[in-house]
Design an enzyme around this catalytic site. Sequence first.
Site, PDB file in Angstrom:
ATOM      1  N   TYR A  95     -46.998  20.001 -47.126  1.00 46.11           N
ATOM      2  CA  TYR A  95     -47.823  18.892 -46.653  1.00 46.11           C
ATOM      3  C   TYR A  95     -48.799  18.449 -47.739  1.00 46.11           C
ATOM      4  O   TYR A  95     -49.013  19.137 -48.734  1.00 46.11           O
ATOM      5  CB  TYR A  95     -48.572  19.278 -45.381  1.00 46.11           C
ATOM      6  CG  TYR A  95     -49.812  20.117 -45.573  1.00 46.11           C
ATOM      7  CD1 TYR A  95     -51.081  19.570 -45.430  1.00 46.11           C
ATOM      8  CD2 TYR A  95     -49.719  21.480 -45.882  1.00 46.11           C
ATOM      9  CE1 TYR A  95     -52.220  20.343 -45.597  1.00 46.11           C
ATOM     10  CE2 TYR A  95     -50.842  22.250 -46.034  1.00 46.11           C
ATOM     11  CZ  TYR A  95     -52.102  21.684 -45.893  1.00 46.11           C
ATOM     12  OH  TYR A  95     -53.224  22.446 -46.054  1.00 46.11           O
ATOM     13  N   LYS A 141     -48.083  24.038 -51.628  1.00 46.44           N
ATOM     14  CA  LYS A 141     -48.877  23.613 -50.460  1.00 46.44           C
ATOM     15  C   LYS A 141     -47.986  23.572 -49.218  1.00 46.44           C
ATOM     16  O   LYS A 141     -47.521  22.516 -48.791  1.00 46.44           O
ATOM     17  CB  LYS A 141     -49.529  22.255 -50.719  1.00 46.44           C
ATOM     18  CG  LYS A 141     -50.653  21.918 -49.742  1.00 46.44           C
ATOM     19  CD  LYS A 141     -51.406  20.686 -50.204  1.00 46.44           C
ATOM     20  CE  LYS A 141     -52.505  20.290 -49.221  1.00 46.44           C
ATOM     21  NZ  LYS A 141     -53.603  21.267 -49.163  1.00 46.44           N
ATOM     22  N   GLU A 190     -59.743  31.670 -53.464  1.00 44.59           N
ATOM     23  CA  GLU A 190     -60.147  30.322 -53.058  1.00 44.59           C
ATOM     24  C   GLU A 190     -60.676  30.366 -51.640  1.00 44.59           C
ATOM     25  O   GLU A 190     -60.676  31.417 -50.991  1.00 44.59           O
ATOM     26  CB  GLU A 190     -58.960  29.367 -53.158  1.00 44.59           C
ATOM     27  CG  GLU A 190     -57.751  29.792 -52.347  1.00 44.59           C
ATOM     28  CD  GLU A 190     -56.506  28.982 -52.675  1.00 44.59           C
ATOM     29  OE1 GLU A 190     -56.599  27.953 -53.356  1.00 44.59           O
ATOM     30  OE2 GLU A 190     -55.415  29.395 -52.230  1.00 44.59           O
ATOM     31  N   LEU A 241     -54.143  27.294 -54.925  1.00 45.58           N
ATOM     32  CA  LEU A 241     -53.588  25.949 -54.877  1.00 45.58           C
ATOM     33  C   LEU A 241     -54.112  25.144 -56.063  1.00 45.58           C
ATOM     34  O   LEU A 241     -55.291  25.238 -56.415  1.00 45.58           O
ATOM     35  CB  LEU A 241     -53.992  25.261 -53.575  1.00 45.58           C
ATOM     36  CG  LEU A 241     -53.409  23.862 -53.368  1.00 45.58           C
ATOM     37  CD1 LEU A 241     -51.901  23.931 -53.168  1.00 45.58           C
ATOM     38  CD2 LEU A 241     -54.072  23.181 -52.176  1.00 45.58           C
TER      39      LEU A 241
END
Length: 286
Positions: free
Chosen positions: A33, A150, A182, A206
């Site tokens: 996505y 992702k 993260e 990411l």
Amino acid sequence: MSRIVYVNGDYLPEEEAKVSVFDRGFLFADGVYEVTSVLGGKLIDFDGHFKRLQRSLGELDMPAPAALDDLLEIHRALVTRNEIVDGLIYLQITRGAPADRDFAFPPEGTEPTVVLFTQSKPGLGESPQAKQGIKVISIEDIRWGRRDIKTVQLLYPSMGKMMAKKAGADDAWMVEDGLVTEGTSNNAYIVKDGKIITRNLGTEILHGITRAAVLRFAREAQMVVEERPFTIEEAKAADEAFFTSASAFVMPVVEIDGVSLGDGVPGVVASRLREIYLEESRKAAI
């Protein structure tokens, strides 16, 4: 008025939108996505999100369902149809819906499932949280090893958000082998002695589109940037901290695990980077 969503070539009222119970996104989280922000009716960093989408699809050996121009047209159509001034557009692509459930990938030629929907967020760029800063807690990072893709596998980040809420905080930063990876849906940064420190790119995090833009703007503004892992203890001792994401832009962090940073208010570096990012992104929006 009902939202208009896009499903496999059709624009539909959200109540009429359906995907198969055999869709691999539902059964296996076999999908990717992207989230694109809309400010003033225009798309922010669309080209960057499209390129990352292509990379995610390639890493999972999934066919691209549409060209950039086609996806751009769909995004713009949804902005218009839903009268979005400020908000978000979510795009999800799965490996499709074969005839039955099977761990093996479906036969070549199986059509991917493509879904897009909007969220209206009036005043998205003027978030009150950005003026007061947020609180984060640290949690163990137990996700799979390919966080650079992702995917729609978001159960643990969702659990992390709930852990933060239960602790009276706003978000969680994940820690692996003593080092911050993260946030649950963002890239993490600290500032020490004027230097911006954030984890270098790899499979552990990411490759944030907002991250890339913010670091570019920081360097153009003659700010010092160091890309390396940092510990949660370093973070607690930092002068300030912040995170970046497509929906929050640059968000100051004022507390980590109950420890206040600096004066306990958003720092000058994070605040200035937010100003620069919003100003430059609005100029480049399409």
